[in-house]
Every structure is written in structure tokens, then in C-alpha cells.
Motif scaffolding. Structure first.
Motif, PDB file in Angstrom:
ATOM      1  N   THR A  12       0.833  -1.210   0.000  1.00 43.47           N
ATOM      2  CA  THR A  12       0.000   0.000   0.000  1.00 43.47           C
ATOM      3  C   THR A  12       0.864   1.255   0.000  1.00 43.47           C
ATOM      4  N   GLY A  13       1.894   1.253   0.838  1.00 46.49           N
ATOM      5  CA  GLY A  13       2.783   2.415   0.931  1.00 46.49           C
ATOM      6  C   GLY A  13       3.516   2.683  -0.371  1.00 46.49           C
ATOM      7  N   ALA A  14       3.964   1.611  -1.030  1.00 45.62           N
ATOM      8  CA  ALA A  14       4.667   1.775  -2.304  1.00 45.62           C
ATOM      9  C   ALA A  14       3.744   2.363  -3.357  1.00 45.62           C
ATOM     10  N   LEU A  15       2.518   1.862  -3.407  1.00 46.28           N
ATOM     11  CA  LEU A  15       1.535   2.369  -4.364  1.00 46.28           C
ATOM     12  C   LEU A  15       1.261   3.858  -4.124  1.00 46.28           C
ATOM     13  N   LEU A  16       1.112   4.222  -2.856  1.00 40.24           N
ATOM     14  CA  LEU A  16       0.801   5.609  -2.526  1.00 40.24           C
ATOM     15  C   LEU A  16       1.973   6.543  -2.800  1.00 40.24           C
ATOM     16  N   MET A  17       3.184   6.149  -2.391  1.00 40.41           N
ATOM     17  CA  MET A  17       4.329   7.041  -2.536  1.00 40.41           C
ATOM     18  C   MET A  17       4.792   7.139  -3.983  1.00 40.41           C
ATOM     19  N   ARG A  18       4.754   6.027  -4.692  1.00 43.27           N
ATOM     20  CA  ARG A  18       5.108   6.107  -6.116  1.00 43.27           C
ATOM     21  C   ARG A  18       4.047   6.892  -6.875  1.00 43.27           C
ATOM     22  N   GLY A  19       2.802   6.730  -6.453  1.00 45.21           N
ATOM     23  CA  GLY A  19       1.732   7.519  -7.055  1.00 45.21           C
ATOM     24  C   GLY A  19       1.921   9.006  -6.771  1.00 45.21           C
TER      25      GLY A  19
END
Length: 258
Positions: A7-14
Motif C-alpha cells: 500500500t505504501g509503495a503504491l501511494l508514494m510512487r503515485g
């Protein structure tokens, strides 16, 4: 933990993509491949994009606060890289290096989230390998837009290396593999891990050898194939750890019998 990091990767890369598109809307309008992006095309306003970015960063903060204090501080330190990356293409031919520093922060954060601190003998070579990997795939990606980039004044490693791209990519591959081997040795990894590293080496060798930097469609195909490389390495780490756990159990049982 995997769910949190996914979830964190999706949010931060987004969030990184949102920041990038906000910074680059005027450039994107002039590049064929990016002209239809929501902000560049006017479908979404800068204010709407800023609000969306706020939601992304707030949600990412909520994920980060689920981790230990060491990891919270370490995660917060990556924000400067996320924000500054879009500016790098204006001032240096090495924006892919800054992208690598930002994208691979999880190599440090993942370890600290589980252990509570970083074992730098393992985390740093893994982080270094990730940065080298990003330089490979994002240089390939950048070759899609090099003609437009020259016109609008954007810099990249694709423009820096030009016809010498393959030797540079080969050098990055050697450094990546050296880092992965050092990581494995320091982490006392096992056969499945080194098997995966060997497959990574074969994948990258074939990718670079068959790459046609003057065909955007081939660059895109090679770029996308790197998700398979990431999956290979992930499975190698998982099964390497399971193999190591099995060996530890066998060893402990043998000691008990003695």
C-alpha cells in the motif's frame, strides 16, 4: 507487513508521479507520448492535482505511522528525494540516478520495519543494486522520448549515453549483480537466492543484447519486462529464506538428537 508496504509503495510512487506531472505539465504538452496525461491535457487542474496529492501523502503517512519510530524517521527522510526528482531532469543528465535513490528506499525501510534498525552490511548493497537496476530500466524508458526531450530541453541518461547506452547498461548490470551477491553473502542467503540472481543476470543480458534504442516500442517492451525481473528476485529471497529456515530446523534437530 507486505500489505503495508504494498500500500505504501503504491501511494508514494503515485505521489511521485503526481508531483512529476504537476512539475512537467508544460513539457508533457509538447511530447507526443505524454500530451494526453490528465494535467497536461487540462482534464485535471493543478488545484485538483494538489488535492489528490494531499490525499496520497496523508494516506502514505497513515501507513508509515504503523511502523516503528526508526522506520518513521527513515521513511520521512525519503520525501525530499520524491519531491526533488522531477526537478533533476532540468539541471542534470542523471535524473535516473535520483529516481533510483527514491524508488529503492524500501530496501532500507523494509529491513528496519521488521528488525527495528538497519544492518548496513546487507541494506546498503541491496539499496545500491536497486539504484543500478533503476538506472538500467529507466534509461531504456527514456530512450522512447529522446527526440522530444531534445526539443523541450529535458535531460536524461538516454541523451547522456546515446549510442554508448549498451556499454553503460552492461556496467550497471555488473554493479547490480555484485551488489546482490554481496547482499546474499552478508545475509547468509542460500541456493534459491543465488539461483534467482543467476536468472536476473540472464534476463538483463538478453534484455540489453536485444535492445533497440531507436525503436520506442522495443524500449517499452524491455522496460515492462523488468517487472518479471523484480518478481524473480523477490521469489529468490522468499525461497532462499525458507531454505535457510529448513536448514536451521534440521541442524537444531540434529543437535537435540546428539
Amino acid at each position: 507487513m507486505l500489505t503495508l508496504f504494498g500500500t505504501g509503495a503504491l501511494l508514494m510512487r503515485g505521489a511521485g508521479c503526481t508531483i512529476n506531472d504537476m512539475w512537467d505539465k508544460d513539457f508533457d504538452k509538447k511530447v507526443t507520448r505524454t500530451a494526453s496525461r490528465p494535467i497536461a491535457s487540462g482534464e485535471i487542474s493543478q488545484l485538483q492535482a494538489l488535492a489528490f496529492l494531499g490525499v496520497q501523502l496523508t494516506s502514505a503517512l497513515a501507513v508509515l505511522l504503523c511502523l516503528n519510530y526508526y522506520s518513521i524517521a527513515l521513511g520521512a527522510a525519503s520525501l525530499s528525494l520524491v519531491v526533488s526528482y522531477p526537478l533533476m531532469k532540468r539541471i542534470t543528465y542523471w535524473p535516473q540516478l535520483v529516481l533510483g535513490l527514491a524508488f529503492n528506499w524500501g530496501a532500507l525501510l523494509g529491513w528496519s520495519a521488521v528488525i527495528g534498525s538497519c544492518d548496513w552490511s546487507i541494506c546498503l548493497p541491496l539499496y545500491f543494486s536497486g539504484v543500478m537496476w533503476t538506472l538500467i530500466y529507466d534509461t531504456i524508458y527514456a530512450h522512447q522520448d529522446k527526440a522530444d526531450d531534445v526539443l523541450v530541453g529535458v535531460k536524461s541518461t538516454a541523451l547522456r549515453f546515446q549510442e554508448h547506452t549498451k556499454p553503460w547498461l552492461s556496467g550497471f548490470t555488473g554493479a547490480l549483480l555484485a551488489g546482490l551477491v554481496l547482499t546474499g553473502v552478508n545475509a547468509q542467503q542460500t541456493l534459491p537466492y543465488y539461483g534467482a540472481v543467476s536468472l536476473v543476470a540472464l534476463h538483463l543480458t538478453h534484455q540489453i543484447y536485444t535492445l533497440d534504442i531507436n525503436k520506442p516500442e522495443d524500449c517499452w517492451k524491455k522496460f515492462v519486462s523488468n517487472r518479471n525481473l523484480g518478481l524473480l528476485l523477490f521469489l529468490g529471497i522468499v525461497f532462499g529464506n525458507l531454505w535457510k529456515s529448513r536448514n536451521d530446523i534440521v541442524l537444531n534437530n540434529g543437535r537435540k538428537e546428539e
